[in-house]
Design a protein around this motif. Structure first.
Motif, PDB file in Angstrom:
ATOM      1  N   TYR A 101      68.442  11.499  33.127  1.00 31.54           N
ATOM      2  CA  TYR A 101      68.341  12.536  32.456  1.00 31.54           C
ATOM      3  C   TYR A 101      67.028  13.919  32.574  1.00 31.54           C
ATOM      4  O   TYR A 101      67.632  15.501  33.069  1.00 31.54           O
ATOM      5  CB  TYR A 101      68.247  12.302  30.781  1.00 31.54           C
ATOM      6  CG  TYR A 101      67.968  13.337  30.614  1.00 31.54           C
ATOM      7  CD1 TYR A 101      69.336  13.626  29.536  1.00 31.54           C
ATOM      8  CD2 TYR A 101      67.303  13.921  29.132  1.00 31.54           C
ATOM      9  CE1 TYR A 101      69.431  15.284  29.131  1.00 31.54           C
ATOM     10  CE2 TYR A 101      67.546  14.936  28.670  1.00 31.54           C
ATOM     11  CZ  TYR A 101      68.345  15.618  28.494  1.00 31.54           C
ATOM     12  OH  TYR A 101      68.488  16.828  27.180  1.00 31.54           O
ATOM     13  N   ARG A 102      65.758  13.559  32.736  1.00 32.89           N
ATOM     14  CA  ARG A 102      65.154  14.173  33.314  1.00 32.89           C
ATOM     15  C   ARG A 102      64.978  13.784  34.166  1.00 32.89           C
ATOM     16  O   ARG A 102      64.697  16.097  34.565  1.00 32.89           O
ATOM     17  CB  ARG A 102      63.733  13.230  33.154  1.00 32.89           C
ATOM     18  CG  ARG A 102      63.664  12.925  32.031  1.00 32.89           C
ATOM     19  CD  ARG A 102      62.268  12.627  31.755  1.00 32.89           C
ATOM     20  NE  ARG A 102      61.810  11.874  30.212  1.00 32.89           N
ATOM     21  CZ  ARG A 102      60.395  10.978  29.846  1.00 32.89           C
ATOM     22  NH1 ARG A 102      60.172  10.803  30.775  1.00 32.89           N
ATOM     23  NH2 ARG A 102      59.895  10.379  28.385  1.00 32.89           N
ATOM     24  N   PHE A 104      67.985  15.111  36.363  1.00 32.16           N
ATOM     25  CA  PHE A 104      68.908  16.359  36.341  1.00 32.16           C
ATOM     26  C   PHE A 104      68.249  17.614  35.457  1.00 32.16           C
ATOM     27  O   PHE A 104      68.219  18.655  35.420  1.00 32.16           O
ATOM     28  CB  PHE A 104      69.762  16.118  35.714  1.00 32.16           C
ATOM     29  CG  PHE A 104      70.403  15.171  36.886  1.00 32.16           C
ATOM     30  CD1 PHE A 104      71.164  15.788  38.124  1.00 32.16           C
ATOM     31  CD2 PHE A 104      71.312  14.007  36.487  1.00 32.16           C
ATOM     32  CE1 PHE A 104      72.006  14.759  38.873  1.00 32.16           C
ATOM     33  CE2 PHE A 104      71.774  12.898  37.658  1.00 32.16           C
ATOM     34  CZ  PHE A 104      71.711  13.451  38.293  1.00 32.16           C
ATOM     35  N   GLY A 105      67.278  17.542  34.338  1.00 33.09           N
ATOM     36  CA  GLY A 105      67.093  18.857  33.793  1.00 33.09           C
ATOM     37  C   GLY A 105      65.615  19.158  34.517  1.00 33.09           C
ATOM     38  O   GLY A 105      66.027  20.574  34.277  1.00 33.09           O
ATOM     39  N   GLY A 106      65.263  18.795  34.643  1.00 27.12           N
ATOM     40  CA  GLY A 106      64.480  19.337  36.643  1.00 27.12           C
ATOM     41  C   GLY A 106      65.307  18.830  37.627  1.00 27.12           C
ATOM     42  O   GLY A 106      64.361  20.653  37.796  1.00 27.12           O
ATOM     43  N   ALA A 108      67.942  21.291  36.702  1.00 27.75           N
ATOM     44  CA  ALA A 108      68.678  22.617  36.425  1.00 27.75           C
ATOM     45  C   ALA A 108      66.999  23.564  35.887  1.00 27.75           C
ATOM     46  O   ALA A 108      67.160  24.808  37.300  1.00 27.75           O
ATOM     47  CB  ALA A 108      68.399  21.849  35.725  1.00 27.75           C
ATOM     48  N   MET A 109      65.860  23.210  36.131  1.00 26.64           N
ATOM     49  CA  MET A 109      64.673  23.872  36.047  1.00 26.64           C
ATOM     50  C   MET A 109      64.735  24.191  37.552  1.00 26.64           C
ATOM     51  O   MET A 109      64.059  26.000  37.690  1.00 26.64           O
ATOM     52  CB  MET A 109      63.361  23.289  35.271  1.00 26.64           C
ATOM     53  CG  MET A 109      64.187  23.507  33.721  1.00 26.64           C
ATOM     54  SD  MET A 109      64.679  24.433  32.812  1.00 26.64           S
ATOM     55  CE  MET A 109      63.241  25.123  32.789  1.00 26.64           C
ATOM     56  N   SER A 122      58.820  21.953  38.246  1.00 30.33           N
ATOM     57  CA  SER A 122      59.706  21.423  37.754  1.00 30.33           C
ATOM     58  C   SER A 122      60.436  20.713  38.678  1.00 30.33           C
ATOM     59  O   SER A 122      60.827  19.860  38.929  1.00 30.33           O
ATOM     60  CB  SER A 122      61.390  22.742  37.361  1.00 30.33           C
ATOM     61  OG  SER A 122      60.386  23.357  36.225  1.00 30.33           O
ATOM     62  N   CYS A 126      60.993  16.790  38.661  1.00 29.16           N
ATOM     63  CA  CYS A 126      62.747  16.368  39.252  1.00 29.16           C
ATOM     64  C   CYS A 126      61.877  15.304  40.143  1.00 29.16           C
ATOM     65  O   CYS A 126      62.658  14.689  39.678  1.00 29.16           O
ATOM     66  CB  CYS A 126      63.105  17.514  40.258  1.00 29.16           C
ATOM     67  SG  CYS A 126      64.418  17.505  40.768  1.00 29.16           S
ATOM     68  N   ASN A 129      60.631  11.816  38.335  1.00 31.46           N
ATOM     69  CA  ASN A 129      61.170  11.760  37.924  1.00 31.46           C
ATOM     70  C   ASN A 129      62.843  10.796  38.745  1.00 31.46           C
ATOM     71  O   ASN A 129      63.376   9.418  38.697  1.00 31.46           O
ATOM     72  CB  ASN A 129      61.917  12.076  36.959  1.00 31.46           C
ATOM     73  CG  ASN A 129      61.509  12.224  35.155  1.00 31.46           C
ATOM     74  OD1 ASN A 129      60.812  11.042  34.754  1.00 31.46           O
ATOM     75  ND2 ASN A 129      61.337  13.483  35.036  1.00 31.46           N
TER      76      ASN A 129
END
Length: 160
Positions: A101-102, A104-106, A108-109, A122, A126, A129
């Protein structure tokens, strides 16, 4: 600490029963899936939290997956199912969902970042993680399959 270990074992067992229900194993396998998942997930937690061991999550996952694989091989003749029937649902509670989850969040950022400092932070999150998630999954796969090949005579005994 004992309450946390028992709570971790209980929730891992419940998750393993849920994952096992998807593949519809024989009823005798549910108990073994729950027991193996509880022991494996709690062992990983203890290996990471213990002051004497304090292993990294990747090393603790490898050892816990090896334990799960070994227990699955030895319990499979008792449950009269292949070792994989007990192994896979027991491993699924150890999947590193928060790291994925982190990651994919990284990611996207990184794509949405406009300044270099924000991009670097970011990208660091990314990469960190993502690599942690990758190595946890690799440790799970290797740790769980090695006992099947080490104890080949026992692991294939349940399918004969």
């Amino acid at each position: 600490m004992w309450i946390e270990i028992l709570q971790d074992a209980f929730f891992a067992a419940v998750a393993a029963i849920g994952f096992a229900a998807i593949s519809r194993p024989p009823r005798s396998a549910y108990l073994f899936c729950a027991l193996i998942a509880a022991v494996g997930h709690s062992a990983r937690m203890v290996m990471m939290a213990d002051a004497w061991l304090s292993l990294h999550i990747v090393a603790a996952t490898f050892l816990a997956a090896f334990l799960v694989g070994t227990l699955a091989v030895f319990f499979s003749p008792v449950a009269k199912t292949p070792a994989e029937t007990c192994l896979f649902p027991s491993l699924l509670p150890m999947i590193p969902g928060i790291y994925a989850y982190r990651f994919f969040g990284g990611l996207a950022m990184c794509l949405l970042s406009t300044d270099p400092a924000g991009f670097e932070r970011s990208f660091y999150l990314c990469a960190s993680n993502g690599l942690t998630c990758l190595f946890i999954l690799l440790a799970m796969v290797v740790g769980a399959t090695v006992p099947i090949y080490i104890f080949k005579n026992i692991s294939f005994q349940a399918t004969r």
